[in-house]
Scaffold this active site. Structure first.
Site, mmCIF file in Angstrom:
data_model
loop_
_atom_site.group_PDB
_atom_site.id
_atom_site.type_symbol
_atom_site.label_atom_id
_atom_site.label_comp_id
_atom_site.label_asym_id
_atom_site.label_seq_id
_atom_site.Cartn_x
_atom_site.Cartn_y
_atom_site.Cartn_z
ATOM 1 N N LEU A 110 0.814 -1.220 0.000
ATOM 2 C CA LEU A 110 0.000 0.000 0.000
ATOM 3 C C LEU A 110 0.844 1.265 0.000
ATOM 4 O O LEU A 110 1.905 1.329 0.620
ATOM 5 C CB LEU A 110 -0.931 0.001 1.220
ATOM 6 N N GLY A 164 -1.616 6.286 -2.822
ATOM 7 C CA GLY A 164 -2.711 6.106 -3.788
ATOM 8 C C GLY A 164 -3.820 5.257 -3.169
ATOM 9 O O GLY A 164 -4.999 5.636 -3.158
ATOM 10 N N HIS A 165 -3.426 4.111 -2.608
ATOM 11 C CA HIS A 165 -4.400 3.247 -1.928
ATOM 12 C C HIS A 165 -5.029 3.995 -0.749
ATOM 13 O O HIS A 165 -6.228 3.903 -0.514
ATOM 14 C CB HIS A 165 -3.723 1.985 -1.384
ATOM 15 N N GLY A 189 -9.332 3.233 -8.187
ATOM 16 C CA GLY A 189 -8.528 4.388 -8.596
ATOM 17 C C GLY A 189 -8.573 4.595 -10.099
ATOM 18 O O GLY A 189 -8.606 3.642 -10.875
ATOM 19 N N ARG A 208 4.468 -1.034 -8.335
ATOM 20 C CA ARG A 208 5.553 -1.492 -9.215
ATOM 21 C C ARG A 208 6.699 -0.477 -9.312
ATOM 22 O O ARG A 208 7.764 -0.825 -9.826
ATOM 23 C CB ARG A 208 5.014 -1.823 -10.613
HETATM 24 P P1 AMP Z 1 -3.558 -2.360 -6.870
HETATM 25 O O1 AMP Z 1 -3.130 -2.672 -5.480
HETATM 26 O O2 AMP Z 1 -2.468 -1.888 -7.767
HETATM 27 O O3 AMP Z 1 -4.398 -3.440 -7.483
HETATM 28 O O4 AMP Z 1 -4.527 -1.096 -6.731
HETATM 29 C C1 AMP Z 1 -5.650 -1.142 -5.913
HETATM 30 C C2 AMP Z 1 -6.478 0.073 -6.178
HETATM 31 O O5 AMP Z 1 -5.729 1.245 -5.893
HETATM 32 C C3 AMP Z 1 -6.943 0.180 -7.634
HETATM 33 O O6 AMP Z 1 -8.293 0.622 -7.690
HETATM 34 C C4 AMP Z 1 -5.998 1.206 -8.192
HETATM 35 O O7 AMP Z 1 -6.523 1.925 -9.287
HETATM 36 C C5 AMP Z 1 -5.795 2.110 -7.000
HETATM 37 N N1 AMP Z 1 -4.556 2.868 -7.145
HETATM 38 C C6 AMP Z 1 -3.303 2.381 -7.361
HETATM 39 N N2 AMP Z 1 -2.414 3.383 -7.501
HETATM 40 C C7 AMP Z 1 -3.119 4.533 -7.402
HETATM 41 C C8 AMP Z 1 -2.777 5.911 -7.483
HETATM 42 N N3 AMP Z 1 -1.535 6.323 -7.714
HETATM 43 N N4 AMP Z 1 -3.779 6.819 -7.334
HETATM 44 C C9 AMP Z 1 -5.053 6.424 -7.116
HETATM 45 N N5 AMP Z 1 -5.436 5.130 -7.029
HETATM 46 C C10 AMP Z 1 -4.488 4.202 -7.175
#
Ligand code: AMP
Length: 284
Positions: free
Chosen positions: A30, A33-34, A151, A191
Site C-alpha cells: 500500500l 494512492g491506496h 482508482g 511497481r
Molecule cells: P492495486 O493494489 O495496484 O491493485 O490497486 C488497488 C487500487 O488502488 C486500484 O483501484 C488502483 O486503481 C488504486 N490505485 C493504485 N495506484 C493509485 C494511485 N496512484 N492513485 C489512485 N489510485 C491508485
C-alpha cells in the site's frame, strides 16, 4: 482486525446489518494512492474493508506474480492507522479452493466484453480483465459492500468494473478516485519499487507526455494523430512504449476528435517495468 478466512468476515458482516460498508480492493504494498481510496471510503461509509490479495488469475504466465511485493504487516499497520475496520487477506486457496487448477476450463470466470478488453492493457495482457472481474465479483459477494472504491490510475479497469456491475446487476456503487502522484508527476504504483533512481527519472516521461498532450489540447489541437505525435520528442531508448491512445473516458471508444470527455492512456516499459498512466483532457 486482520482476517484470512471468508467465514470470519461473513460473521462480522452480518453484525453490520444496516450500516454502509465500503470495500477497497487492493493487491497490497500500500501507498498513498491506496490510502486516498481508504480516506474516501472512510468519509462516506460506516465500515471500511480493505482486501489485500495478489490475485494469481489476473497475471499472465510471464508476468510478475511471484515477484509482486508482499508487505502485509506494513499494509495492516497503515490500514489500522487509517481507521480501516477489517483487512481481509485471504490465501489463493481460500479464494479459489484447495488444489484447484486456476483456469477457466475448471473455474467459473467473469468474462467482460471483447470491445472493452481488446485494447490498452487488455491487448498485451490476455485474460487479465477476466481475472480482475472474477476476483472483484468474488470480493463483492464475500464482503457485500454498498460501495466499491477504485482508482483512476487503472482507468480501463474502472470502466470495465462499472460495466460488469451494470450488466450483472451487482448491487454495489462504484466510486472512482483521482490518481495520486509524487510531486515529480510520477503516478504512485506498487511497481515503482522495481525501479532504480535512474529508472524513476526515466519514468517521468509518462506523466510529461500526458501533461503535454493536455496542454496542446488546451491550445486548441483536437486532431488525435497530431496530439499523439507530440509524445515522440519525449521518448528515448530508455522507453519501450506499449501504447498511447486517446479514447472516450466512459466508453473507451475511439473518436474523430479529442474533446473534454477524452482520456489519454499510456503504457511504457522502463527498465523492463511496465508502467501505466492516464489523464482526462477535460477538467483540471
Ligand atoms: P492495486 O493494489 O495496484 O491493485 O490497486 C488497488 C487500487 O488502488 C486500484 O483501484 C488502483 O486503481 C488504486 N490505485 C493504485 N495506484 C493509485 C494511485 N496512484 N492513485 C489512485 N489510485 C491508485
Amino acid at each position: 482486525m486482520l482476517l484470512h478466512e471468508i467465514e470470519e468476515l461473513r460473521k462480522i458482516r452480518r453484525e453490520w446489518k444496516g450500516l454502509k460498508v465500503g470495500l477497497v480492493p487492493t493487491m497490497g504494498a500500500l501507498h498513498q494512492g491506496h490510502l486516498s481510496l481508504i480516506k474516501k471510503a472512510k468519509e462516506s461509509c460506516d465500515k471500511v474493508v480493505v482486501s489485500v490479495f495478489v490475485n494469481p488469475i489476473q497475471f499472465g504466465p510471464s508476468e510478475d506474480y511471484n515477484q509482486y511485493p508482499r508487505t502485509l504487516d506494513k499494509d495492516y499497520e497503515l490500514c489500522t492507522q487509517a481507521g480501516v475496520d477489517i483487512v481481509f487477506a485471504p490465501s489463493p486457496e481460500v479464494m479459489y479452493g484447495k488444489g484447484q487448477r486456476l483456469s477457466n476450463d475448471n473455474l467459473t470466470y467473469v468474462c467482460p466484453p471483447f470491445f472493452y478488453v481488446n485494447k490498452l492493457c487488455g491487448k498485451s495482457r490476455t485474460g487479465h480483465f477476466d481475472g480482475v472481474c472474477t476476483v472483484v465479483l468474488k470480493l463483492f459477494n464475500i464482503v457485500q459492500p454498498d460501495f466499491g472504491f477504485f482508482g483512476q490510475k487503472d482507468a480501463q479497469q474502472a470502466v470495465i468494473i462499472k460495466k460488469m456491475v451494470r450488466d450483472l446487476n451487482v448491487p454495489v456503487e462504484i466510486v472512482e478516485c483521482p490518481i495520486v502522484r509524487e510531486e515529480s508527476g510520477l503516478a504512485l504504483s506498487s511497481r515503482n519499487k522495481y525501479l532504480s533512481d535512474e529508472g524513476r527519472e526515466d519514468a517521468l516521461v509518462l506523466s510529461k507526455i500526458l501533461k503535454n498532450i493536455k496542454a496542446c489540447y488546451r491550445k486548441g489541437i483536437t486532431d488525435i494523430g497530431v496530439l499523439k505525435e507530440t509524445a515522440y520528442g519525449f521518448l528515448t531508448d530508455k522507453h519501450d512504449l506499449e501504447y498511447l491512445e486517446i479514447f472516450d473516458k466512459d466508453t473507451l471508444e475511439e473518436k474523430e476528435k479529442a474533446d473534454d470527455n477524452s482520456r489519454v492512456f499510456i503504457a511504457c516499459r522502463v527498465e523492463g517495468v511496465r508502467l501505466i498512466d492516464n489523464i482526462c483532457l477535460g477538467g483540471e
